[in-house]
Structure formats: C-alpha cells, structure tokens
Design a protein around this motif. Sequence first.
Motif, PDB file in Angstrom:
ATOM      1  N   GLN A   5      18.234  11.059   0.470  1.00  0.00           N
ATOM      2  CA  GLN A   5      17.062  10.664   0.160  1.00  0.00           C
ATOM      3  C   GLN A   5      16.223  10.839   0.125  1.00  0.00           C
ATOM      4  O   GLN A   5      15.894  12.074   1.164  1.00  0.00           O
ATOM      5  CB  GLN A   5      17.369   8.731   0.574  1.00  0.00           C
ATOM      6  CG  GLN A   5      16.086   7.862   0.896  1.00  0.00           C
ATOM      7  CD  GLN A   5      16.382   6.742   1.330  1.00  0.00           C
ATOM      8  OE1 GLN A   5      17.197   6.172   1.903  1.00  0.00           O
ATOM      9  NE2 GLN A   5      15.420   5.662   0.564  1.00  0.00           N
ATOM     10  N   ASN A   7      12.068  12.267   2.154  1.00  0.00           N
ATOM     11  CA  ASN A   7      11.650  11.477   3.387  1.00  0.00           C
ATOM     12  C   ASN A   7      10.247  11.164   2.768  1.00  0.00           C
ATOM     13  O   ASN A   7       9.858  11.642   2.574  1.00  0.00           O
ATOM     14  CB  ASN A   7      11.923  12.455   4.251  1.00  0.00           C
ATOM     15  CG  ASN A   7      13.204  13.321   4.847  1.00  0.00           C
ATOM     16  OD1 ASN A   7      14.197  11.680   4.806  1.00  0.00           O
ATOM     17  ND2 ASN A   7      13.443  14.618   4.978  1.00  0.00           N
ATOM     18  N   ASN A   8       9.744  10.348   4.085  1.00  0.00           N
ATOM     19  CA  ASN A   8       8.682   9.769   3.262  1.00  0.00           C
ATOM     20  C   ASN A   8       7.927   9.377   2.433  1.00  0.00           C
ATOM     21  O   ASN A   8       6.802  10.123   2.139  1.00  0.00           O
ATOM     22  CB  ASN A   8       7.136  10.495   4.550  1.00  0.00           C
ATOM     23  CG  ASN A   8       7.856  10.603   5.884  1.00  0.00           C
ATOM     24  OD1 ASN A   8       8.303   9.521   6.734  1.00  0.00           O
ATOM     25  ND2 ASN A   8       8.659  11.567   6.704  1.00  0.00           N
ATOM     26  N   SER A  12       8.121   4.444  -4.136  1.00  0.00           N
ATOM     27  CA  SER A  12       9.510   4.390  -4.312  1.00  0.00           C
ATOM     28  C   SER A  12       9.918   3.689  -6.203  1.00  0.00           C
ATOM     29  O   SER A  12       8.957   2.650  -6.046  1.00  0.00           O
ATOM     30  CB  SER A  12      10.314   3.166  -3.169  1.00  0.00           C
ATOM     31  OG  SER A  12      10.011   3.864  -2.131  1.00  0.00           O
ATOM     32  N   GLU A  43      11.171   8.552  -4.382  1.00  0.00           N
ATOM     33  CA  GLU A  43      12.415   8.213  -4.145  1.00  0.00           C
ATOM     34  C   GLU A  43      13.045   6.826  -5.291  1.00  0.00           C
ATOM     35  O   GLU A  43      12.016   6.144  -5.927  1.00  0.00           O
ATOM     36  CB  GLU A  43      13.075   7.454  -2.726  1.00  0.00           C
ATOM     37  CG  GLU A  43      12.311   6.047  -2.156  1.00  0.00           C
ATOM     38  CD  GLU A  43      12.840   5.972  -1.287  1.00  0.00           C
ATOM     39  OE1 GLU A  43      13.534   6.167  -0.328  1.00  0.00           O
ATOM     40  OE2 GLU A  43      12.058   4.364  -1.039  1.00  0.00           O
ATOM     41  N   LYS A  90      15.544  -1.157   0.884  1.00  0.00           N
ATOM     42  CA  LYS A  90      15.756  -0.419   1.196  1.00  0.00           C
ATOM     43  C   LYS A  90      14.290   0.879   1.585  1.00  0.00           C
ATOM     44  O   LYS A  90      14.187   2.037   1.841  1.00  0.00           O
ATOM     45  CB  LYS A  90      17.025   0.271   0.443  1.00  0.00           C
ATOM     46  CG  LYS A  90      18.420  -0.353   1.157  1.00  0.00           C
ATOM     47  CD  LYS A  90      19.706   0.229   0.346  1.00  0.00           C
ATOM     48  CE  LYS A  90      20.715  -0.927   0.586  1.00  0.00           C
ATOM     49  NZ  LYS A  90      21.457  -0.307   1.923  1.00  0.00           N
ATOM     50  N   ALA A  91      13.701   0.576   0.104  1.00  0.00           N
ATOM     51  CA  ALA A  91      12.417   1.145  -0.003  1.00  0.00           C
ATOM     52  C   ALA A  91      11.655   1.454   1.346  1.00  0.00           C
ATOM     53  O   ALA A  91      11.557   0.629   2.171  1.00  0.00           O
ATOM     54  CB  ALA A  91      12.352   0.724  -0.769  1.00  0.00           C
ATOM     55  N   LYS A  92      10.933   2.563   1.260  1.00  0.00           N
ATOM     56  CA  LYS A  92      10.722   3.257   2.318  1.00  0.00           C
ATOM     57  C   LYS A  92       9.467   3.719   1.579  1.00  0.00           C
ATOM     58  O   LYS A  92       7.967   4.202   2.477  1.00  0.00           O
ATOM     59  CB  LYS A  92      11.212   4.594   2.726  1.00  0.00           C
ATOM     60  CG  LYS A  92      12.395   4.156   3.860  1.00  0.00           C
ATOM     61  CD  LYS A  92      12.856   5.587   4.193  1.00  0.00           C
ATOM     62  CE  LYS A  92      14.140   5.246   5.050  1.00  0.00           C
ATOM     63  NZ  LYS A  92      14.727   6.069   5.400  1.00  0.00           N
ATOM     64  N   GLU A  94       5.117   3.473   0.529  1.00  0.00           N
ATOM     65  CA  GLU A  94       4.292   2.755   0.565  1.00  0.00           C
ATOM     66  C   GLU A  94       3.410   2.066  -1.170  1.00  0.00           C
ATOM     67  O   GLU A  94       2.537   1.343  -0.353  1.00  0.00           O
ATOM     68  CB  GLU A  94       2.802   4.038   0.123  1.00  0.00           C
ATOM     69  CG  GLU A  94       2.899   5.452   1.621  1.00  0.00           C
ATOM     70  CD  GLU A  94       3.133   4.344   2.475  1.00  0.00           C
ATOM     71  OE1 GLU A  94       1.948   3.203   3.083  1.00  0.00           O
ATOM     72  OE2 GLU A  94       3.672   4.579   4.077  1.00  0.00           O
ATOM     73  N   LYS A 176       3.400  -1.366   0.801  1.00  0.00           N
ATOM     74  CA  LYS A 176       4.396  -1.502   1.414  1.00  0.00           C
ATOM     75  C   LYS A 176       4.405  -2.776   2.269  1.00  0.00           C
ATOM     76  O   LYS A 176       5.367  -3.125   2.512  1.00  0.00           O
ATOM     77  CB  LYS A 176       4.275  -0.916   2.261  1.00  0.00           C
ATOM     78  CG  LYS A 176       5.565   0.219   3.657  1.00  0.00           C
ATOM     79  CD  LYS A 176       5.872   0.875   4.281  1.00  0.00           C
ATOM     80  CE  LYS A 176       6.551   1.454   4.877  1.00  0.00           C
ATOM     81  NZ  LYS A 176       6.405   2.288   5.677  1.00  0.00           N
TER      82      LYS A 176
END
Length: 253
Positions: A5, A7-8, A12, A43, A90-92, A94, A176
């Motif tokens: 995945q 990072n940061n 998403s 991602e 699960k999404a990270k 913004e 987010k």
Amino acid sequence: MNINQTNNPFLSIVIPAFNEASRVKRSIQDIRSFLTRLPKETEVIVVIEKSSDGTAEIAENLTKDDSHFQIVVSDVQRGKGYAVKTGMLKAKGEIVFFMDLDLSTPLVEIFKFLGHFESNPETDIVIGSRQHEESEIIKKQHPVRQNMGHVFNLFVQMLAFKGINDTQCGFKAFRKRSVFPLFSRQKTDGFSFDVEILLLARAIGFKIDVLPVKWVNAPGSKVRIVRDSSKMFFDLIRVKSLVKKTLKTNPYK
C-alpha cells in the motif's frame, strides 16, 4: 491480500467487486494507466466479496507488484454496501472516492471532483448525479432499469429526504474528516446503503455538493431486478428510523 500500500496517500479510490472476472482485468489496467496522470500519491483498494469465478486471483496477480493497489478478499458475500464500508474504513487518503468497477463514470471525472474540493474547503462530500441537467449520459440503461431508478428516486424524495435526485450514482467522494464518522455507523449492507450514508451525513451536518458527471451504462449489472429492488425499497422504508437510532446510540462528537 496484496498489502503493498502507498504510504500517506493524498487520494484513495475504493472499488467493490463481486464475480467480476469478465472485466476486472480491463478495469485494473485502465486504472493503472490513469494513475500516471494523477499528480499526488494514490492508493486503490479493491474489496472483493466472496466470488466463485476467480475475480480475486485475477486481481491479485495483476497488482502483486504495484504498491498503489491493495486487494482485500472477503470470505463473505454480504452486499455492495458492506464491501464499500470495508474499503472506506481502510482508506488513508485525504480525499476518498468510491466507484464501481465497471467505471461507468469515467476516471477523468476525478479531476473535476478534486477541483471542486480545492475550491470549496467547506465541502465534506461530493456526489455525482446522472439526473443533473449538465450531466452527459453517453449510453443509457435499459428502459426497465432506468424507470426503476426514477421510481426509487421518487420514493427517496418522499420517504427520506429531498434535494438529491440521484442517490445511487456509484461515484462519490469524501474528505477524510467525514469518512469514519459515516462509515463506522453504516448498518445497511445492500444497494441502498448510499441513502443511509447521505442521511447520516445530513444529520451530522456534513456539507454535500452534487456535480454533473459523464456516464456510460455498462452491461453485466449485479442488481437482480425483482429481488434486489424489493429489498432496496424495504431498506428505504426503514433507513430513516435506522439513522435516528444509530445517532441516538452512537452520537457524533
């Protein structure tokens, strides 16, 4: 599960899938090509419900060396709403989109939505509407499904809330700050989960904007006309009280 995945991520993209072996390869290839056009880290989370046609194996093989993708394989088949909820939590990013694997709304529409968020910092949620007067419907649904959609939207206006004429367009984006408060409270697993999410958003006070979209009907819909339509209508009848009960027992803070 592919756990390579990014990072940061800034962005998403969550995509639910169920028995999509016939088009998962083409869709993932299209998404991978499109990712090169995005200026920020992205991602892609593909949530595959328990399928019988090898969808998961195809998706995992296609993305095993691509760190942008996370393939989540569920051992149950509970419905589109459950799959979307799984991916959203699960999404990270913004900004977090969810969209359909058939890419009925072209990926390029992402830029319009991101631009709207940038110009409107107070907006929490942006949803696409095929009923918007500026939308471009390139290929329409079969008349039966189209009429069903119109009837469902009328019931939404009558039983749930007014002001959004197309709750079911599978192209929505969230800041987010709104994702966990909404999707952690979601109870509906089936196709009418969109109505619950939008009702929750309004009750909590999140600002929702509606944008026109381009849209191309894709064959192979997983909606079973009689069975799923009946369930959607029954869900709609109960979803308003469900939202009230949810916020009473799990209030937004």
